[in-house]
Design an enzyme around this catalytic site. Structure first.
Site, PDB file in Angstrom:
ATOM      1  N   HIS A 193       0.839  -1.196   0.000  1.00 29.14           N
ATOM      2  CA  HIS A 193       0.000   0.000   0.000  1.00 29.14           C
ATOM      3  C   HIS A 193       0.879   1.254   0.000  1.00 29.14           C
ATOM      4  O   HIS A 193       0.697   2.153  -0.817  1.00 29.14           O
ATOM      5  CB  HIS A 193      -0.924   0.002   1.219  1.00 29.14           C
ATOM      6  CG  HIS A 193      -1.589   1.320   1.487  1.00 29.14           C
ATOM      7  ND1 HIS A 193      -2.594   1.826   0.688  1.00 29.14           N
ATOM      8  CD2 HIS A 193      -1.378   2.257   2.451  1.00 29.14           C
ATOM      9  CE1 HIS A 193      -2.975   3.003   1.152  1.00 29.14           C
ATOM     10  NE2 HIS A 193      -2.253   3.297   2.222  1.00 29.14           N
ATOM     11  N   ASP A 238       6.737  21.922 -26.204  1.00 29.09           N
ATOM     12  CA  ASP A 238       6.741  20.567 -25.648  1.00 29.09           C
ATOM     13  C   ASP A 238       7.783  20.537 -24.539  1.00 29.09           C
ATOM     14  O   ASP A 238       8.358  21.557 -24.193  1.00 29.09           O
ATOM     15  CB  ASP A 238       7.092  19.527 -26.734  1.00 29.09           C
ATOM     16  CG  ASP A 238       6.521  18.153 -26.399  1.00 29.09           C
ATOM     17  OD1 ASP A 238       6.781  17.676 -25.270  1.00 29.09           O
ATOM     18  OD2 ASP A 238       5.801  17.569 -27.224  1.00 29.09           O
ATOM     19  N   TRP A 251       6.949   0.239   3.964  1.00 27.46           N
ATOM     20  CA  TRP A 251       7.457   1.016   2.830  1.00 27.46           C
ATOM     21  C   TRP A 251       8.780   1.684   3.192  1.00 27.46           C
ATOM     22  O   TRP A 251       9.509   2.132   2.323  1.00 27.46           O
ATOM     23  CB  TRP A 251       6.432   2.038   2.338  1.00 27.46           C
ATOM     24  CG  TRP A 251       6.458   3.351   3.075  1.00 27.46           C
ATOM     25  CD1 TRP A 251       5.817   3.629   4.243  1.00 27.46           C
ATOM     26  CD2 TRP A 251       7.167   4.538   2.713  1.00 27.46           C
ATOM     27  NE1 TRP A 251       6.091   4.920   4.636  1.00 27.46           N
ATOM     28  CE2 TRP A 251       6.914   5.502   3.710  1.00 27.46           C
ATOM     29  CE3 TRP A 251       7.994   4.887   1.642  1.00 27.46           C
ATOM     30  CZ2 TRP A 251       7.459   6.786   3.669  1.00 27.46           C
ATOM     31  CZ3 TRP A 251       8.530   6.180   1.616  1.00 27.46           C
ATOM     32  CH2 TRP A 251       8.262   7.110   2.617  1.00 27.46           C
ATOM     33  N   SER A 270      13.389   6.440 -13.524  1.00 28.66           N
ATOM     34  CA  SER A 270      12.294   7.172 -14.146  1.00 28.66           C
ATOM     35  C   SER A 270      12.159   8.573 -13.551  1.00 28.66           C
ATOM     36  O   SER A 270      12.029   9.564 -14.273  1.00 28.66           O
ATOM     37  CB  SER A 270      11.004   6.380 -13.961  1.00 28.66           C
ATOM     38  OG  SER A 270       9.893   7.209 -14.107  1.00 28.66           O
ATOM     39  N   SER A 271      12.227   8.664 -12.215  1.00 28.43           N
ATOM     40  CA  SER A 271      12.079   9.969 -11.568  1.00 28.43           C
ATOM     41  C   SER A 271      13.215  10.904 -11.949  1.00 28.43           C
ATOM     42  O   SER A 271      12.999  12.096 -12.170  1.00 28.43           O
ATOM     43  CB  SER A 271      12.083   9.824 -10.052  1.00 28.43           C
ATOM     44  OG  SER A 271      10.938   9.180  -9.640  1.00 28.43           O
ATOM     45  N   HIS A 292      12.905  12.083   3.882  1.00 29.71           N
ATOM     46  CA  HIS A 292      12.286  13.333   4.276  1.00 29.71           C
ATOM     47  C   HIS A 292      12.104  14.299   3.121  1.00 29.71           C
ATOM     48  O   HIS A 292      11.006  14.798   2.905  1.00 29.71           O
ATOM     49  CB  HIS A 292      12.931  13.989   5.486  1.00 29.71           C
ATOM     50  CG  HIS A 292      11.986  15.013   6.016  1.00 29.71           C
ATOM     51  ND1 HIS A 292      10.891  14.684   6.771  1.00 29.71           N
ATOM     52  CD2 HIS A 292      11.862  16.326   5.741  1.00 29.71           C
ATOM     53  CE1 HIS A 292      10.149  15.760   6.964  1.00 29.71           C
ATOM     54  NE2 HIS A 292      10.713  16.775   6.351  1.00 29.71           N
ATOM     55  N   GLU A 312      11.694  13.443   0.236  1.00 27.92           N
ATOM     56  CA  GLU A 312      10.641  12.801  -0.554  1.00 27.92           C
ATOM     57  C   GLU A 312       9.253  13.331  -0.194  1.00 27.92           C
ATOM     58  O   GLU A 312       8.422  13.548  -1.071  1.00 27.92           O
ATOM     59  CB  GLU A 312      10.703  11.281  -0.350  1.00 27.92           C
ATOM     60  CG  GLU A 312       9.494  10.499  -0.855  1.00 27.92           C
ATOM     61  CD  GLU A 312       9.396  10.435  -2.377  1.00 27.92           C
ATOM     62  OE1 GLU A 312      10.397  10.744  -3.046  1.00 27.92           O
ATOM     63  OE2 GLU A 312       8.307  10.084  -2.861  1.00 27.92           O
ATOM     64  N   TYR A 343       8.507  16.189   0.796  1.00 27.50           N
ATOM     65  CA  TYR A 343       8.341  17.523   0.209  1.00 27.50           C
ATOM     66  C   TYR A 343       8.264  17.445  -1.294  1.00 27.50           C
ATOM     67  O   TYR A 343       7.610  18.273  -1.943  1.00 27.50           O
ATOM     68  CB  TYR A 343       9.446  18.461   0.703  1.00 27.50           C
ATOM     69  CG  TYR A 343       9.204  18.780   2.146  1.00 27.50           C
ATOM     70  CD1 TYR A 343       8.282  19.761   2.493  1.00 27.50           C
ATOM     71  CD2 TYR A 343       9.796  18.036   3.160  1.00 27.50           C
ATOM     72  CE1 TYR A 343       7.982  20.003   3.818  1.00 27.50           C
ATOM     73  CE2 TYR A 343       9.498  18.272   4.476  1.00 27.50           C
ATOM     74  CZ  TYR A 343       8.594  19.256   4.812  1.00 27.50           C
ATOM     75  OH  TYR A 343       8.287  19.477   6.114  1.00 27.50           O
ATOM     76  N   SER A 388      -1.898  27.093  -5.332  1.00 30.99           N
ATOM     77  CA  SER A 388      -1.615  28.508  -5.569  1.00 30.99           C
ATOM     78  C   SER A 388      -2.176  28.999  -6.900  1.00 30.99           C
ATOM     79  O   SER A 388      -2.138  30.187  -7.187  1.00 30.99           O
ATOM     80  CB  SER A 388      -0.104  28.765  -5.530  1.00 30.99           C
ATOM     81  OG  SER A 388       0.415  28.371  -4.282  1.00 30.99           O
ATOM     82  N   HIS A 391      14.423  13.363  12.499  1.00 28.43           N
ATOM     83  CA  HIS A 391      13.243  13.452  13.374  1.00 28.43           C
ATOM     84  C   HIS A 391      12.341  12.230  13.203  1.00 28.43           C
ATOM     85  O   HIS A 391      11.385  12.064  13.949  1.00 28.43           O
ATOM     86  CB  HIS A 391      12.464  14.761  13.167  1.00 28.43           C
ATOM     87  CG  HIS A 391      11.837  14.917  11.830  1.00 28.43           C
ATOM     88  ND1 HIS A 391      11.672  16.122  11.219  1.00 28.43           N
ATOM     89  CD2 HIS A 391      11.319  14.011  10.978  1.00 28.43           C
ATOM     90  CE1 HIS A 391      11.083  15.956  10.053  1.00 28.43           C
ATOM     91  NE2 HIS A 391      10.867  14.678   9.879  1.00 28.43           N
ATOM     92  N   HIS A 392      12.642  11.406  12.201  1.00 30.67           N
ATOM     93  CA  HIS A 392      11.941  10.128  12.088  1.00 30.67           C
ATOM     94  C   HIS A 392      12.576   9.074  12.977  1.00 30.67           C
ATOM     95  O   HIS A 392      12.137   7.933  13.000  1.00 30.67           O
ATOM     96  CB  HIS A 392      11.973   9.621  10.646  1.00 30.67           C
ATOM     97  CG  HIS A 392      11.274  10.528   9.684  1.00 30.67           C
ATOM     98  ND1 HIS A 392       9.938  10.431   9.419  1.00 30.67           N
ATOM     99  CD2 HIS A 392      11.721  11.562   8.939  1.00 30.67           C
ATOM    100  CE1 HIS A 392       9.589  11.361   8.539  1.00 30.67           C
ATOM    101  NE2 HIS A 392      10.655  12.065   8.231  1.00 30.67           N
ATOM    102  N   THR A 394       6.108  27.181   6.204  1.00 29.18           N
ATOM    103  CA  THR A 394       4.854  26.505   5.857  1.00 29.18           C
ATOM    104  C   THR A 394       3.665  27.333   6.331  1.00 29.18           C
ATOM    105  O   THR A 394       2.676  27.492   5.601  1.00 29.18           O
ATOM    106  CB  THR A 394       4.806  25.100   6.473  1.00 29.18           C
ATOM    107  OG1 THR A 394       6.066  24.470   6.240  1.00 29.18           O
ATOM    108  CG2 THR A 394       3.719  24.278   5.850  1.00 29.18           C
ATOM    109  N   LYS A 446       2.923  30.132   4.037  1.00 32.41           N
ATOM    110  CA  LYS A 446       2.161  29.739   2.855  1.00 32.41           C
ATOM    111  C   LYS A 446       0.664  29.703   3.156  1.00 32.41           C
ATOM    112  O   LYS A 446      -0.151  30.218   2.390  1.00 32.41           O
ATOM    113  CB  LYS A 446       2.610  28.356   2.377  1.00 32.41           C
ATOM    114  CG  LYS A 446       3.882  28.420   1.587  1.00 32.41           C
ATOM    115  CD  LYS A 446       4.137  27.081   0.932  1.00 32.41           C
ATOM    116  CE  LYS A 446       5.133  27.208  -0.201  1.00 32.41           C
ATOM    117  NZ  LYS A 446       4.596  27.728  -1.434  1.00 32.41           N
ATOM    118  N   ARG A 493       1.447   1.430  15.002  1.00 37.32           N
ATOM    119  CA  ARG A 493       1.103   1.277  13.595  1.00 37.32           C
ATOM    120  C   ARG A 493       1.549  -0.095  13.101  1.00 37.32           C
ATOM    121  O   ARG A 493       2.293  -0.794  13.786  1.00 37.32           O
ATOM    122  CB  ARG A 493       1.762   2.374  12.766  1.00 37.32           C
ATOM    123  CG  ARG A 493       3.267   2.279  12.726  1.00 37.32           C
ATOM    124  CD  ARG A 493       3.909   3.517  12.169  1.00 37.32           C
ATOM    125  NE  ARG A 493       3.826   3.560  10.709  1.00 37.32           N
ATOM    126  CZ  ARG A 493       4.672   4.290   9.958  1.00 37.32           C
ATOM    127  NH1 ARG A 493       5.619   5.017  10.529  1.00 37.32           N
ATOM    128  NH2 ARG A 493       4.548   4.308   8.661  1.00 37.32           N
TER     129      ARG A 493
END
Ligand SMILES: [Cu+2]
Lengths: 517, 383
Positions: free
Chosen positions: A67, A96, A132, A160-161, A244, A246, A248, A259, A293-294, A319, A322, A441
């Site tokens: 998932h 293009d 994950w 790919s990315s 991390h 990622e 963002y 926006s 922080h993880h 943040t 924003k 979790r």
């Protein structure tokens, strides 16, 4: 020399047209979203009541892992790449993408990667089952044999990315219409430019992590194996140095979409454009220096603990700016609430709630109690689902008329929104409670005191799942039988080069660059 | 179209509404609606709780203010009420103010957070040490310096998990042997893992720390009130992740002392058994129970294992081969696989009984007997 798309199915395999590739990405992303969503339904069905009802714990772990992987790498990231493909050339007045063939390749790698990943479900030993975040040594020494397919799949996605990012950077830096200076670029283009740099910086780190795993598993190294002189915590540092930024990568393009939508339906220019750009850039920079922080509980030295707490709190400042900017954009506007705007407003509210729980999680002593509980699950679904999924849904409703020349049914759009909005909150709000009350979790089964909120949460999940089928229905009926629209501007408040083009946007646009004042 | 939409709406919401109603009824009988973190029973858990509530109120009040403005705007400045859009798009003062305010709040928040985390990291002057080891899927507790060590495993039966029997009050949170601690004593926990990463969490203590294989993490608790406290493993550690609860029984100091003396005697008696000789039947019986407790999680109750992951022990391989190899794999495990070393986890009797059981159950009939002393000698001679 104008010409249309190639005939037949070959169009989709060999296309180098940014709109076709954008469409491919979006459909692929939606297919993955349904698959990842199906896995989520299996998880929530199992958690509907305490006890094991429909699946075994080992399969449960495969479901949570798949998932997460499918949603992050298969649904959310490709959705925004699809939007980038469609919109960036149209927003900067380019004909293009800069590297159209690579564009085709970077898309077609993805179905391969996910075929490999999904195929593991049917192999001996089962699919990846280590979450994950695939922490070693559960993902190395103790992994099922299919971990090698997983590693190969991650490498493909990374390739790919990276290709996609190079393409976006090359396009944005080289192909803007004359007169479009950097500080005149639409926000979506800005956020994607920054995101693309993030991707190029961190995807190789992820590739490094999985390569070290590959070596540990197959070639006798001990990067993450303490018995051989390695360190399992090293894995977490490397992973989160990717992981991390990622998050963002996922959320910045969402900021870009919002926006555009909020000014359009407020009929008022975006408040604080340049501070938005700077805020995006500083969030991107900070995202590199907060990863641990993880990992507040791995036993970092106290200095590390304090540093990562302070640095993480810092992210709240840009943040918050924003969010205030979006509200100020609405302030004294002339507001209407069509479906894209409903999604945008919901985004602002729910993302802010996710941000609040983010601040709570940043407080290292409190994180001792929150860490790895459902509180975290609630937090990141508020930022990932209400952040990324809501905003990409908003984007589809917002630009669909431009893409297809057909208008979606507003009532159905709103119904879909409200079912989704309620379903989402019924699913994830109680998970804050479940987590605070003490449920970890990734639990396939739980103690009785968590049962009631879990039942509510599962019910919400089924509602939320239904809303996505309705979304599919809405999009298909729009394409097949929506009311034709032809005025260039679908929304009277919308601004930007894409709205100067005919509707539906022709196959080739801006073959001669527009002039930007 | 509208009618169809309405129908859909009712269809989907009817279950929610009815659930919400029945939920109220459920709450009264079960009271399973906890919404917040427990305050806990240690100074640490209390300070965490206070900080948690502080941040909670800060973000809630901020949220209410921000959303109030937003909802006001959404109400007052809508086109349908005749609002005409203004055209401003910048205001430096406002932007500086709303950057500065959150920054100041966050700096203030860092003060109690820093004090608290410094206290949590201060494991000095502990009065006793407990080594906590996470294994797939149980905990081992060792009272350092006391010669007391035991495994603590889930006792909830399969029948309750797979819903063939009603679930007991402590479903999923009960173990064969809880960790026993004295109250009002600063206890240092030395937390480590043997296979994958686990994480030892007792919410009421405000203690959670990763159990890393090959590394030892330190943390501490000083429990103020005697009682039974329950916790869980919080780092994904494989299929039994949800099935390795923690139960801590906190006694008054005096009671604890008595418990410790009894426990020491009990463990010494078990070690005595190493010298005793058992019959085949006795070993088979002890072995079956011990196997089902410690091995069936992977190799299954019927010994068939899980293809591709956990090998079958029936009619093949080490279980019917030379007994030395069999003792070796149980004592020392197989490095680099999920097969852990049981030499230190189980008593010699249990190990000998399991070996005998495996060689003579499920149609295996090697016929030999392994005595506890054989295992003991093996360990002495070859480690
Ligand atoms: Cu564990």
């Amino acid at each position: 020399m104008a010409h249309g798309p190639a005939k037949g199915i070959g169009r989709w395999f060999f296309t180098t047209n940014h709109k076709d590739i954008g469409t491919l990405y979006l459909w692929f992303s939606f297919a993955m979203f349904l698959m990842g969503g199906f896995f989520a339904m299996v998880i929530r069905a199992e958690l509907f009541q305490p006890g094991m009802q429909i699946i075994k714990p080992e399969f449960f772990n495969q479901m949570t892992t798949m998932h997460g992987l499918v949603m992050v790498f298969g649904a959310i990231m490709p959705a925004f790449v699809g939007l980038a493909n469609w919109m960036i050339p149209m927003q900067i007045g380019a004909p293009d993408m800069a590297l159209p063939r690579m564009n085709n390749l970077s898309f077609w790698i993805l179905p391969m990667a996910f075929t490999i990943l999904t195929a593991t479900l049917f192999m001996e030993g089962g699919a990846p089952n280590f979450g994950w975040t695939f922490y070693a040594p559960l993902s190395t020494t103790y992994a099922p044999p299919t971990v090698n397919y997983f590693i190969f799949g991650v490498h493909l996605m990374g390739a790919s990315s990276i290709m996609g990012s190079i393409n976006i950077i090359a396009t944005v830096l080289n192909m803007r219409a004359p007169g479009m200076t950097l500080m005149k670029m639409p926000m979506f283009v800005w956020t994607w430019l920054i995101t693309a740099f993030l991707l190029i910086a961190v995807m190789p780190v992820l590739a490094g992590a999985v390569t070290m795993m590959l070596m540990d598993i197959n070639f006798g190294t001990s990067f993450f194996n303490a018995a051989g002189g390695g360190d399992p915590v090293l894995f977490q540092h490397v992973f989160w140095f990717f992981g991390h930024p990622e998050v963002y990568i996922i959320i910045l393009p969402a900021f870009g979409v919002i926006s555009h939508i909020i000014p359009a339906f407020s009929r008022k220019p975006l408040f604080g454009y340049s501070s938005m750009v700077y805020a995006t850039a500083s969030i991107a920079f900070l995202s590199f220096i907060v990863w641990a922080h993880h990992m507040f509980l791995v036993g970092m030295p106290i200095g590390g603990e304090l540093y990562f707490m302070y640095a993480t709190m810092l992210i709240a400042v840009p943040t918050a700016a924003k969010v205030f900017n979006w509200i100020s954009t609405m302030f004294r506007g002339s507001l209407t609430f069509e479906t894209p705007m409903l999604y945008a407003v919901a985004f602002v509210i729910l993302f802010t709630i996710g941000g609040f729980t983010g601040i709570m999680l940043a407080v290292a002593p409190a994180d001792i109690q929150y860490h790895d509980t459902y509180f975290v699950v609630a937090h990141f679904h508020y930022v990932m689902v209400a952040g990324a999924i809501f905003s990409s849904t908003a984007a589809v409703y917002y630009w669909l008329p431009k893409w297809t020349g057909k208008m979606y049914n507003e009532t159905m759009g709103k119904v879909q929104f409200w079912i989704g909005f309620i379903g989402f909150n019924v699913t994830f709000f109680p998970q804050h409670f479940i987590g605070l009350a003490g449920m970890p979790r990734r639990y396939s089964d739980y103690a009785l005191q968590f049962s009631d909120w879990n039942m509510i949460s599962s019910t919400g999940a089924f509602i939320y799942g239904t809303a996505q089928l309705l979304f599919l229905y809405n999009v298909i009926t729009t394409i097949r039988s929506g009311k034709p629209v032809s005025e260039p501007k679908t929304w009277d408040g919308a601004e930007g080069l894409e709205w100067t083009l005919p509707t539906p946007a022709p196959y080739h646009t801006f073959t001669t660059p527009p002039a930007v004042k | 179209m509208l009618r169809r939409a309405k129908m859909l709406f009712t269809l989907i919401f009817a279950p929610v509404v009815s659930l919400a109603i029945s939920a109220g009824a459920l709450a009264e009988e079960a009271g399973n609606w906890a919404v917040n973190m427990p305050r806990g029973v240690t100074s640490v858990s209390n300070s965490i709780y206070d900080i948690h509530m502080l941040v909670f109120w800060i973000v809630t009040i901020t949220g209410v203010l921000v959303f109030a403005v937003m909802f006001y705007v959404m109400y007052a400045h809508r086109k349908s009420r005749g609002a005409v859009a203004a055209n401003f798009h910048e205001n430096t003062t406002a932007e500086i103010v709303w950057t500065a305010i959150p920054a100041v709040i966050l700096v203030l928040l860092c003060i109690p957070a820093t004090t608290s985390i410094l206290d949590i990291y201060d494991t000095s002057e502990a009065e006793m040490d407990i080594k906590v080891t996470g294994l797939q899927w149980k905990w081992q507790y060792e009272y350092l310096g006391e010669d007391v060590k035991f495994l603590s495993e889930l006792t909830t039966p399969e029948s309750e998990i797979y819903n063939t029997a009603p679930k007991g009050q402590y479903y999923h949170e009960e173990v064969n042997e809880p960790l026993v601690l004295p109250a009002n004593t600063k206890v240092r926990f030395l937390i480590t893992g043997q296979d994958v990463i686990h994480s030892w969490w007792v919410p009421d203590f405000g203690v959670k720390r990763d159990a890393l294989p090959g590394f030892v993490n330190e943390t501490w608790a000083n429990v103020l009130e005697p009682g039974v406290y329950r916790g869980q493993c919080t780092e994904l550690c494989g299929k039994g992740h949800a099935f390795m609860p923690i139960v801590v029984n906190v006694l008054e100091k005096e009671e604890y002392k008595t418990w410790l003396i009894d426990k020491k005697a009990e463990q010494a008696a078990i070690r005595e058994l190493t010298n005793k000789t058992f019959t085949m039947d006795e070993l088979m019986e002890i072995g079956e129970a011990a196997y089902n407790r410690s091995c069936a999680g992977c190799h299954q109750v019927n010994g068939q294992g899980v293809p591709g992951v956990f090998p079958s022990l029936v009619g093949q391989g080490i279980a019917i081969g030379p007994v030395e190899a069999h003792i070796d794999i149980i004592v020392n495990g197989q490095a680099g696989t999920a097969m852990q070393a049981f030499g230190d986890q189980l008593s010699e009797l249990d190990q000998a009984a399991i070996i005998t059981y495996e060689r003579n159950a499920w149609g295996n009939n090697v016929g030999d007997i392994t005595q506890p002393i054989d295992v003991y000698n093996w360990k002495k001679g070859k480690r």
